[in-house]
Design a protein around this motif. Structure first.
Motif, PDB file in Angstrom:
ATOM      1  N   ALA A   1      40.132  32.268  52.630  1.00 35.47           N
ATOM      2  CA  ALA A   1      41.531  31.941  52.943  1.00 35.47           C
ATOM      3  C   ALA A   1      42.128  31.051  51.868  1.00 35.47           C
ATOM      4  O   ALA A   1      41.454  30.192  51.292  1.00 35.47           O
ATOM      5  N   LEU A   2      43.401  31.259  51.592  1.00 34.60           N
ATOM      6  CA  LEU A   2      44.205  30.531  50.619  1.00 34.60           C
ATOM      7  C   LEU A   2      43.785  30.822  49.183  1.00 34.60           C
ATOM      8  O   LEU A   2      44.568  31.347  48.380  1.00 34.60           O
ATOM      9  N   PHE A   3      42.528  30.518  48.843  1.00 36.98           N
ATOM     10  CA  PHE A   3      42.099  30.608  47.450  1.00 36.98           C
ATOM     11  C   PHE A   3      42.165  32.040  46.916  1.00 36.98           C
ATOM     12  O   PHE A   3      42.392  32.254  45.721  1.00 36.98           O
ATOM     13  N   GLN A   4      41.984  33.038  47.788  1.00 34.85           N
ATOM     14  CA  GLN A   4      41.978  34.424  47.343  1.00 34.85           C
ATOM     15  C   GLN A   4      43.340  34.862  46.804  1.00 34.85           C
ATOM     16  O   GLN A   4      43.429  35.880  46.122  1.00 34.85           O
ATOM     17  N   MET A   5      44.399  34.122  47.113  1.00 35.89           N
ATOM     18  CA  MET A   5      45.735  34.493  46.664  1.00 35.89           C
ATOM     19  C   MET A   5      45.968  34.125  45.209  1.00 35.89           C
ATOM     20  O   MET A   5      46.994  34.485  44.618  1.00 35.89           O
ATOM     21  N   PHE A   6      45.026  33.402  44.612  1.00 34.42           N
ATOM     22  CA  PHE A   6      45.120  32.948  43.222  1.00 34.42           C
ATOM     23  C   PHE A   6      43.915  33.473  42.451  1.00 34.42           C
ATOM     24  O   PHE A   6      42.805  33.530  42.978  1.00 34.42           O
ATOM     25  N   SER A   7      44.123  33.829  41.208  1.00 38.47           N
ATOM     26  CA  SER A   7      43.035  34.427  40.439  1.00 38.47           C
ATOM     27  C   SER A   7      41.994  33.415  40.008  1.00 38.47           C
ATOM     28  O   SER A   7      40.816  33.746  39.867  1.00 38.47           O
TER      29      SER A   7
ATOM     30  N   LEU B   1      45.486  25.700  41.144  1.00 42.98           N
ATOM     31  CA  LEU B   1      45.487  27.120  41.487  1.00 42.98           C
ATOM     32  C   LEU B   1      46.325  27.904  40.484  1.00 42.98           C
ATOM     33  O   LEU B   1      47.504  27.595  40.282  1.00 42.98           O
ATOM     34  N   HIS B   2      45.731  28.942  39.884  1.00 45.98           N
ATOM     35  CA  HIS B   2      46.396  29.765  38.888  1.00 45.98           C
ATOM     36  C   HIS B   2      46.724  31.130  39.505  1.00 45.98           C
ATOM     37  O   HIS B   2      45.808  31.820  39.981  1.00 45.98           O
ATOM     38  N   PRO B   3      47.977  31.572  39.482  1.00 49.83           N
ATOM     39  CA  PRO B   3      48.337  32.849  40.109  1.00 49.83           C
ATOM     40  C   PRO B   3      47.887  34.062  39.305  1.00 49.83           C
ATOM     41  O   PRO B   3      47.645  33.976  38.098  1.00 49.83           O
ATOM     42  N   PHE B   4      47.829  35.210  40.003  1.00 49.64           N
ATOM     43  CA  PHE B   4      47.504  36.471  39.340  1.00 49.64           C
ATOM     44  C   PHE B   4      48.616  36.914  38.392  1.00 49.64           C
ATOM     45  O   PHE B   4      48.345  37.531  37.362  1.00 49.64           O
TER      46      PHE B   4
ATOM     47  N   PRO C   1      54.167  30.495  47.319  1.00 46.94           N
ATOM     48  CA  PRO C   1      53.639  29.787  46.142  1.00 46.94           C
ATOM     49  C   PRO C   1      52.752  30.645  45.257  1.00 46.94           C
ATOM     50  O   PRO C   1      52.217  30.150  44.262  1.00 46.94           O
ATOM     51  N   PHE C   2      52.612  31.934  45.590  1.00 46.98           N
ATOM     52  CA  PHE C   2      51.551  32.733  44.994  1.00 46.98           C
ATOM     53  C   PHE C   2      51.878  33.264  43.599  1.00 46.98           C
ATOM     54  O   PHE C   2      51.094  34.025  43.030  1.00 46.98           O
TER      55      PHE C   2
ATOM     56  N   PRO D   1      50.707  41.533  47.187  1.00 42.64           N
ATOM     57  CA  PRO D   1      50.315  40.210  46.692  1.00 42.64           C
ATOM     58  C   PRO D   1      50.365  39.100  47.732  1.00 42.64           C
ATOM     59  O   PRO D   1      49.654  38.111  47.598  1.00 42.64           O
ATOM     60  N   GLY D   2      51.196  39.271  48.767  1.00 47.80           N
ATOM     61  CA  GLY D   2      51.310  38.219  49.763  1.00 47.80           C
ATOM     62  C   GLY D   2      50.469  38.423  50.999  1.00 47.80           C
ATOM     63  O   GLY D   2      50.579  37.654  51.958  1.00 47.80           O
ATOM     64  N   LEU D   3      49.608  39.440  51.002  1.00 48.92           N
ATOM     65  CA  LEU D   3      48.761  39.715  52.161  1.00 48.92           C
ATOM     66  C   LEU D   3      47.307  39.742  51.731  1.00 48.92           C
ATOM     67  O   LEU D   3      46.868  40.644  51.015  1.00 48.92           O
ATOM     68  N   GLY D   4      46.547  38.758  52.193  1.00 54.40           N
ATOM     69  CA  GLY D   4      45.155  38.650  51.808  1.00 54.40           C
ATOM     70  C   GLY D   4      44.241  39.525  52.650  1.00 54.40           C
ATOM     71  O   GLY D   4      44.669  40.364  53.433  1.00 54.40           O
TER      72      GLY D   4
END
Length: 614
Positions: free
Chosen positions: A195-201, A43-46, A61-62, A186-189
């Motif tokens: 779910a989960l994956f949307q927090m990472f680009s 998972l790669h962050p924004f 972890p985002f 950034p911490g609210l999807g």
């Protein structure tokens, strides 16, 4: 390496059409995942942590690259264990009623992150608008053929896209790219996103396995991604591009309306001692709209030129960017200079201190991610984006080293987080295919700069990028002139007026009022025709009319304006003006011949009064 030496006078692109990647037509249903499954992923962050990051952000972890183990049972829940580059761990449980987080795997606390259990169709509420662009390999390593799916995100128009790649044989996910990050913070999807994956680009799946029964009561095991290591345990150097190379690419827009673009890139960078003209440092990215048949142009070229060596007078067109549209072989429009301010980057761009390039991870011969090869996962700081990312975002790029140093490496993928629809070329992702280094510089004809289009408003629009100061009427073209540069400005089309109460209200071209009216003191150019197009460099104002060269020897920015009462000394000034004219500007070295300004009647062009042409 290929030797480009040739006696042919015809300009030949060293990358033939046969080398471009191809999308095969997809015919089939939407992918539907199993009732029970488990996976491991990267998972790669924004972005990294920001100056406005909250305590909750810092504990999440985002903002760091992670690996994850994920278990799923349809309608029951999703459990995940994330391990970050920092060594920290997070356990998540998503149920039908809440999401919980734990830092030790035993004590869970409810948390609001805007998630809900995914269905087996990952397109969710956008299933009816999901589209598959086609099928191809993901890149030159040919790990697996994938189907390129996309869905729109949010209600904006044009909408950004979430892209999902599914294995063509198994229908299991291979990769995800979220074109837009969490909106509120950034911490609210978004409950409508995955779910989960949307927090990472950007996410890659190393394994994905169908299960026979519900795994949610099974303890989560730490993710094991074959060949993956955080950091840079083998001490690879950050890559430096070859100074003469070509490659083919699939460029994927963040704009949901578009499909991937088969693309070729040519890159030329001569060192200081060999540099003399702009083509000595140039990059040409030619994108073909093969899979976008309704687009108004068939190809688009982003032509970027590099900076001049320190101490040298910049030659024409250096340090600039140009975006050129084609229909077939015909150029239909070209913007550049101030309207496309994206110059070429040097071969060591990732090593520039400001971008803080860093190898965040390495992957060694993973059968799903880089079979038979090594990949370095490089993160680079890119421009900020909105309130959520006020400092920077991440550009993620994977490279495969040619040797133990890593200095020479072959690109695998390039992904810009939160790139934004309508910014630059609106491209977020590049997946690389053919790659070839050349022994000689690429012929300069491949980097030829065409005349560039500009629109000059009779009544400048205040508060725009071209005119940020409403009281300043001059259009800054972005063209910078010096003794080695001369600009040629030529009227193309369009009509305007500096006074709708004369000439029976008829508009006229850039030559100005058909009945010559000498401009008064306080006009942009007193004594010249009212309503004519005029230019300014520094304090020197000159007549352009239907066409002119800039006076030689001037240094400064080229600005354009209608010849009118700029400060409203005699009446309405610019406020009652109507219309616009379009001009083309080309920049070259000074020549002996001079294009004198055409100052004929400003009536609509006729056979006797045509725009100046080559």
């Amino acid at each position: 390496m290929k030797d480009l030496a040739s006696s042919s006078k015809t300009c030949v692109d060293p990358i033939p059409d046969s080398r471009y990647p191809v999308l095969d037509t997809f015919t089939g249903p939407q992918p539907r995942l199993p009732q029970f499954w488990k996976c491991t992923c990267v998972l790669h962050p924004f972005s990294p942590l920001q100056s406005n990051s909250t305590t909750a952000d810092k504990e999440s972890p985002f903002f760091e690259i992670c690996t994850a183990t994920v278990y799923y049972a349809e309608g029951l829940g999703l459990n995940a264990l994330l391990v970050g580059a920092s060594g920290r761990r997070w356990w998540y449980r998503v149920t039908s009623t809440q999401t919980e987080v734990s830092r030790d795997g035993s004590r869970y606390t409810p948390i609001n992150v805007g998630w809900r259990i995914p269905t087996t169709n990952w397109f969710g509420n956008e299933s009816s608008r999901a589209k598959c662009s086609g099928t191809s390999y993901l890149n030159w390593m040919k790990a697996q053929k994938v189907d390129w799916w996309k869905i729109p995100v949010g209600n904006s128009s044009p909408a950004p896209a979430t892209w999902m790649w599914f294995d063509h044989k198994t229908n299991f996910p291979v990769r995800l790219m979220f074109g837009q990050g969490p909106v509120a913070r950034p911490g609210l999807g978004d409950v409508n996103q995955l779910a989960l994956f949307q927090m990472f680009s950007f996410s890659y799946f190393s394994t994905f396995e169908r299960l026979a029964s519900n795994p949610l009561n099974t303890p989560l095991v730490p993710p094991v991604v074959e060949g993956f290591s955080f950091g840079n345990p083998d001490n690879y150097e950050l890559f430096t591009w070859n100074t003469n190379f070509g490659m083919t690419v699939f460029m994927t827009p963040v704009n949901e309306a578009f499909n991937p673009l088969p693309t070729r890139v040519l890159y030329n960078w001569r060192d200081n001692s060999q540099y003399s003209v702009s083509s000595d440092r140039s990059q040409s990215t030619l994108m073909k709209y093969t899979y976008n048949p309704t687009n108004p142009f068939t190809a688009q070229q982003a032509l970027l030129t590099g900076p001049t060596p320190t101490g040298m007078t910049p030659p024409p067109n250096s340090g600039a960017g140009f975006l050129i549209n084609y229909v077939g072989d015909r150029i239909t429009n070209a913007i550049g200079f101030g309207n496309f301010p994206f110059p070429q980057q040097p071969p060591n761009w990732v090593q520039i201190p400001a971008v803080q390039g860093k190898i965040h991870a390495t992957i060694v011969r993973n059968p799903a991610l880089c079979p038979g090869n090594i990949a370095t996962v490089v993160g680079v700081f890119f421009p900020p984006s909105g309130n959520n990312y006020p400092d920077s975002t991440y550009l993620w790029t994977w490279y495969s080293p040619f040797d133990r140093t890593g200095r020479r490496s072959r690109p695998i993928t390039f992904m810009q987080s939160q790139s934004g629809v309508g910014l630059g070329t609106s491209l977020a992702l590049a997946d690389y295919f053919d790659y070839e280094e050349f022994t000689r510089p690429i012929p300069p004809c491949n980097f030829a700069v065409p005349p560039v289009d500009f629109t000059v408003q009779a009544k400048p629009n205040p508060g725009t990028p071209n005119n940020p100061n409403p009281s300043y009427p001059w259009l800054d073209t972005g063209v910078r002139l010096n003794p080695s540069r001369v600009a040629t400005i030529k009227y193309k089309d369009g009509l305007w007026t500096a006074n709708p109460n004369i000439n029976n209200g008829h508009l006229y071209n850039s030559a100005g009022n058909p009945t010559f009216i000498s401009a008064k003191p306080g006009y942009a150019l007193p004594g010249a025709n009212e309503g004519a197009l005029v230019g300014k460099i520094g304090d020197t104002v000159f007549l352009i009319g239907l066409g002119a060269n800039t006076p030689s020897g001037l240094v400064g920015k080229l600005e354009l304006c209608i010849n009118d009462d700029l400060k409203g000394i005699y009446g309405a000034g610019l406020t009652d003006n109507i219309g616009q004219v379009n001009v083309q500007i080309s920049v070259s070295s000074p020549r002996k011949e001079k294009l004198e300004p055409v100052i004929e009647s400003g009536a609509e062009p006729t056979l006797e009064n045509e725009p100046v042409s080559e």
